[in-house]
Design an enzyme around this catalytic site. Structure first.
Site, short mmCIF file in Angstrom:
data_model
loop_
_atom_site.label_atom_id
_atom_site.label_comp_id
_atom_site.label_asym_id
_atom_site.label_seq_id
_atom_site.Cartn_x
_atom_site.Cartn_y
_atom_site.Cartn_z
CD GLU A 16 3.15 -31.34 27.21
OE1 GLU A 16 2.52 -31.54 26.15
OE2 GLU A 16 4.01 -30.46 27.34
CG HIS A 51 0.82 -36.39 21.56
ND1 HIS A 51 -0.51 -36.12 21.45
CD2 HIS A 51 1.47 -35.34 21.00
CE1 HIS A 51 -0.68 -34.95 20.86
NE2 HIS A 51 0.52 -34.46 20.56
CD GLN A 78 -11.61 2.45 -0.56
OE1 GLN A 78 -11.80 2.45 0.66
NE2 GLN A 78 -11.53 3.56 -1.27
CE1 TYR A 129 -4.13 1.96 0.57
CE2 TYR A 129 -2.54 3.47 1.51
CZ TYR A 129 -3.79 3.22 1.00
OH TYR A 129 -4.70 4.24 0.91
CD GLN A 180 11.68 12.35 10.99
OE1 GLN A 180 10.82 11.48 10.97
NE2 GLN A 180 12.43 12.60 9.93
CG ASP A 231 13.16 9.51 5.74
OD1 ASP A 231 13.00 8.48 6.42
OD2 ASP A 231 12.66 10.60 6.03
CD GLU A 238 9.91 6.27 12.69
OE1 GLU A 238 9.53 5.82 11.60
OE2 GLU A 238 9.47 7.33 13.18
CG HIS A 239 13.98 8.17 12.24
ND1 HIS A 239 12.65 8.54 12.28
CD2 HIS A 239 14.15 7.51 11.07
CE1 HIS A 239 12.05 8.13 11.17
NE2 HIS A 239 12.93 7.49 10.43
CG HIS A 274 7.02 13.04 8.52
ND1 HIS A 274 6.75 12.59 7.25
CD2 HIS A 274 8.32 12.74 8.73
CE1 HIS A 274 7.83 12.05 6.72
NE2 HIS A 274 8.81 12.13 7.61
#
Length: 422
Positions: free
Chosen positions: A407, A412, A183, A121, A251, A353, A319-320, A254
Site C-alpha cells: 500500500e 507502517h 432548538q 426527542y 396507518q 405500536d 415498515e410494518h 397518521h
C-alpha cells in the site's frame, strides 16, 4: 382504494422531504443561535414557536406529581405493563463482550460499551406520545446508558402532556426539558447552561426536527430520519375484509403521506377491502387525513399466486407487514425485507405500536432492505481487542510489513520491523 395488478408497478417510496431552502436556512440559524446564546435562545424560540414563556426549562417534580393526578390508575398500570414488555424483549438483545486465545498466544476480542449519554426527542404540541417515550428510553436503559435526557415541546399550559410525563417517570428518566423543535436538537447536540450535550439523539419529529438531526449528525449520532408511516398486508381468502381495512386505516390516519398497501392473490378480497375502507372512512375522526393518505398512497396489488404476492412484499420492503393468510407463520421465512412482521389475525399492527414489546421505531420508505428497528445495539458501541504474543508477532511480522509496502506505507512496515530488530 385503487386496485391494480403487480405488473402495473410496485412502490411505497415517497420523495424524501429534505425541506425547502428557507426551512434549511431557518434550522441552521436556530442551531447557531442555540450554540451562541444557550438557554436564552431556547426560551426565545419556545415563546416564538410554542407561544409559551418559560422561566425554567426543566420539568419539576411537582409537574410530574400533577401529571399522575391527571392519569387514571388503569392507564398508569397499562403504561407500566407496556414498559415491562418492552424491557423484557430488549433484554434478549443484549450482547456480551468476548475474548478468544489462539494456540500461539494471540488474544482477540470485542468489548461492548454503552454510550455515555442519549437524548430522546418526543413530539408534542397538540398530540401526546407516551409510547414514543418507552420505545426510545427503555432500550437505552437496557443497553446500560447512564444519562438519558428527554426533550419535548410544551403545550399552551407550559408543561408536557400528562401521559408523556407518566411514561417518562415509569421509564426512569431523570432529566426532562420543556423544549422542542430544531432548538431542542441543537441543545442536545451542543449543550446549553441547562442541558448537557449527549452522544446520540433518537426520536421522531416534524420537518424542522428532521432537518436539525441531519445538520448535527457527525457531531453526535442519530437514530434515523424516519419518513411517513406505512403498512403492507399480505392476505388470502381466509382473511376478513373489515379487519384488513381497519388495519390499513390505522396507518393512514397518521399522516396524509402515510402509505397503506394490501397485497393479495384474491380479487374478491381486494374488492371487499376497497369497499370496506370507504365505509370505515366515513366514521373515522381523522377522516380528512386518512382519506387523503388513501387517495394518494393507498393501493391494493392483486397477484396471480401467493409466491408472487410474497415477492411483491419483498420488493416493497415495508415498515410494518401483517401476514393474514392460512398457515401465516410458514410464510415468515420467505420474508426478506420488512421492519416488523405481524403474524396472524390477532397480531394487528397497534399490538406492536404500544404493548407487545418489540420496538415501534422502524425503517421506512423501503429502507428495511438494509436497516433494522431501533434496538439495544443502537445504544452501545464495540471496541476490538488485539494482543499479539511474541510468537504470533514473529510468525506474521514479515507478512504484515509486506502488506504495508504493498500500500506504499513504509512507516507502517518500519513500525513492525523495529520490533523484529530488537
Amino acid at each position: 382504494m385503487k386496485i391494480i395488478t403487480r405488473n402495473e408497478g410496485i412502490s411505497i417510496k415517497r420523495s424524501v422531504d429534505s425541506g425547502t431552502e428557507e426551512q434549511r436556512k431557518i434550522v441552521k440559524d436556530i442551531i447557531e443561535q442555540v450554540k451562541n446564546n444557550g438557554d436564552e435562545a431556547l426560551k426565545a424560540y419556545t415563546e416564538k414557536f410554542d407561544r409559551v414563556q418559560l422561566t425554567n426549562l426543566a420539568v419539576t417534580e411537582s409537574e410530574i406529581e400533577e401529571a399522575y393526578s391527571q392519569v387514571s390508575e388503569e392507564i398508569i398500570e397499562i403504561i407500566k405493563e407496556a414498559a415491562q414488555n418492552i424491557r423484557s424483549f430488549h433484554e434478549k438483545q443484549l450482547r456480551n463482550s468476548w475474548i478468544t486465545t489462539e494456540k500461539n498466544g494471540t488474544v482477540l476480542g470485542q468489548k461492548i460499551t454503552p454510550l455515555d449519554s442519549v437524548g430522546v426527542y418526543v413530539p408534542g404540541g397538540t398530540a401526546a406520545y407516551p409510547s414514543s417515550v418507552l420505545m426510545n428510553v427503555v432500550p437505552a436503559q437496557v443497553a446500560g446508558v447512564e444519562r438519558i435526557v428527554m426533550v419535548s415541546p410544551p403545550g399552551e399550559s407550559g408543561t408536557l402532556p400528562a401521559g408523556v410525563l407518566v411514561a417518562a417517570k415509569e421509564a426512569g428518566v431523570k432529566k426532562i426539558y420543556k423544549v422542542g423543535g430544531a432548538q431542542a436538537i441543537a441543545a442536545l447536540a451542543y449543550g446549553t447552561e441547562s442541558i448537557q450535550p449527549v452522544d446520540k439523539i433518537t426520536g421522531p419529529g416534524n420537518i424542522f426536527v428532521a432537518l436539525a438531526k441531519r445538520e448535527v449528525f457527525g457531531d453526535v449520532d442519530i437514530d434515523m430520519i424516519a419518513g411517513p408511516s406505512e403498512i403492507a398486508v399480505l392476505a388470502d381468502d381466509t382473511a376478513r375484509a373489515n379487519e384488513i381495512a381497519a388495519d390499513l386505516l390505522s396507518q393512514a390516519e397518521h399522516d396524509t403521506r402515510a402509505c397503506s398497501v394490501l397485497v393479495t392473490p384474491s380479487r374478491q378480497l381486494a374488492e371487499a377491502v376497497s369497499l370496506e375502507v370507504e365505509k370505515q372512512l366515513e366514521t373515522l375522526p381523522r377522516k380528512s387525513i386518512a382519506a387523503q393518505s388513501i387517495a394518494d398512497y393507498g393501493v391494493i396489488y392483486v397477484t396471480e399466486t401467493v409466491a408472487e404476492a410474497i415477492e411483491t412484499i419483498n420488493e416493497l420492503a415495508p415498515e410494518h407487514l401483517e401476514i393474514m393468510m392460512e398457515h401465516a407463520m410458514e410464510k415468515v421465512g420467505q420474508i426478506r425485507h420488512a421492519g416488523a412482521i405481524f403474524v396472524g389475525r390477532y397480531s394487528s399492527e397497534p399490538v406492536g405500536d404500544y404493548f407487545a414489546g418489540p420496538n415501534h421505531v422502524l425503517p421506512t420508505n423501503g429502507t428495511a432492505r438494509f436497516s433494522s428497528p431501533l434496538n439495544v445495539d443502537d445504544f452501545q458501541k464495540k471496541s476490538s481487542i488485539i494482543m499479539y504474543s511474541e510468537q504470533a508477532f514473529n510468525e506474521n511480522s514479515e507478512k504484515i510489513a509486506k502488506f504495508a509496502r504493498l500500500e506504499g506505507l513504509e512507516a507502517h512496515a518500519r513500525a513492525i520491523e523495529a520490533r523484529k530488530q530488537d
